[in-house]
Design a protein around this motif. Structure first.
Motif, short mmCIF file in Angstrom:
data_model
loop_
_atom_site.label_atom_id
_atom_site.label_comp_id
_atom_site.label_asym_id
_atom_site.label_seq_id
_atom_site.Cartn_x
_atom_site.Cartn_y
_atom_site.Cartn_z
N ASP A 1 0.86 -1.19 0.00
CA ASP A 1 0.00 0.00 0.00
C ASP A 1 0.89 1.24 0.00
N ALA A 2 0.92 1.92 -1.14
CA ALA A 2 1.82 3.06 -1.30
C ALA A 2 1.12 4.40 -1.07
N GLY A 3 -0.16 4.35 -0.68
CA GLY A 3 -0.80 5.60 -0.31
C GLY A 3 -1.96 5.99 -1.21
N ARG A 4 -2.19 7.28 -1.29
CA ARG A 4 -3.34 7.85 -2.00
C ARG A 4 -3.20 7.70 -3.51
N ARG B 1 -3.09 9.77 -5.84
CA ARG B 1 -2.17 10.66 -6.57
C ARG B 1 -0.72 10.15 -6.56
N ILE B 2 -0.43 9.17 -5.71
CA ILE B 2 0.90 8.55 -5.76
C ILE B 2 1.12 7.87 -7.12
#
Lengths: 228, 228
Positions: free
Chosen positions: A190-193, A195-196
């Motif tokens: 899980d690398a985030g939102r 927009r990543i």
């Protein structure tokens, strides 16, 4: 009881499923019990690609259909299409993507004499652009970096690399995190939102550049994830 | 004969050497026999940071100086400064960087309630901006992703991750590839032309985002590099 027993199987449409990336991902998911429909502009070509997978996996549930039909019948829709024409295609499928988990693997890249580079994407990234075009779409960015050749190859798992996942819908992201198992044998990271995706998509240019320099097929692994 | 015997040692100035990233890198290089000068706007603070390193490495050659003096005396200049104020600082040091190997570790990042993100850099990347400001500068982008805390920590090598290196000057890039040994115990990975810094720099946002999600210090490793 083996953990495998608890893995959910999905009906997955792979839009662009006749391309090397889409076909490679479809092969991995079909191999792990998911029901896969390859989508293409041409139903005939989609069926031919599905036959190629079925030849390797006689017990798999895999078929081909025209893109809209493939998307309409799926729970999870994977966008594995070239960036060129991406926006129009997503717009044309939007009604079939509404409310669904949509996973974008799209890499907006250009190539010139200096090598590959990330294109300037008006909406920030292909995944964000798709999110803006699909009503209630639950967009996730993932599976950008796995090599098409390796996906289609003989390795049981691509466990030397990671699938990075980004998105704003936690449940949709969890589906992609789980679908990574069929590829790498472990959860996606899980690398985030969403927009990543601006970083994940053009990172493929780095890997292609490394591939050229070292005559290899490189992958990205994330160190430091607990429990690995 | 051990390969170590053939490693060249350099006189390295670390501009921004009192910051955590710069001090961590300086520590690793000093530990491996390089002569390191920490640069800062304040010579006093640079000397204090150098003393911290000397306390850990009594045999190392490490000192502190005002930025311009540090750069003037070095063969290799490392830019480990915040992006805020980066362009003015590089401009002010340009005469001392001319013709030298200059390694930019600068990460132009912003932070908001969604987490970290890559800033829009007018020149494409901090490394390319520096290249445009330094006459005959031999700019390399590298060492963006290694965690400051881990660099300053007790691990002998950060061998679970890779240093990615980009640049248009092959000899300058080779210096950074070699300097990676002090950090990861192996060559840095040649990721291509200088403009690949557009991907390397904001990739740090991905790692910070992962760190936050998993409460860890993540790193990036490249799989598939021959000979590893």
């Amino acid at each position: 009881m083996a953990r495998e027993a608890w893995v959910t199987t999905y009906r997955i449409a792979v839009i662009g499923g006749t391309g090397p990336q889409g076909k490679g991902l479809a092969y991995r998911w079909a191999k792990h019990g998911h029901e896969v429909v390859l989508g293409s502009r041409s139903a005939d070509r989609a069926e031919a690609a599905a036959d190629e997978i079925a030849d390797r996996l006689p017990d798999a549930t895999v078929s081909g259909a025209e893109n809209a039909e493939a998307a309409a019948g799926a729970e999870v829709v994977v966008l594995a299409v070239p960036y060129d024409g991406h926006d129009d295609l997503v717009r044309s499928l939007a009604a079939h993507l509404a409310g669904k988990v949509v996973i974008s693997c799209v890499n907006p890249l250009g190539f010139d004499k200096q090598g590959p580079y990330g294109l300037d994407v008006p909406g920030g990234s292909a995944a964000e652009t798709a999110a803006a075009l699909v009503p209630d779409g639950r967009l996730v960015g993932a599976f950008h970096h796995v090599s098409a050749v390796t996906l289609w190859g003989e390795e049981e798992y691509l466990d030397h690399e990671d699938v990075l996942v980004c998105g704003d819908d936690a449940d949709a992201k969890a589906v992609a995190v789980e679908l990574a198992h069929a590829v790498t044998s472990r959860d996606g990271v899980d690398a985030g939102r969403l927009r990543i995706a601006r970083q994940l998509e053009p990172w493929t240019a780095v890997l292609i550049s490394i591939n050229k320099r070292y005559k290899t097929r490189s992958g990205t692994a994330i160190s430091g994830i607990p429990g690995r």
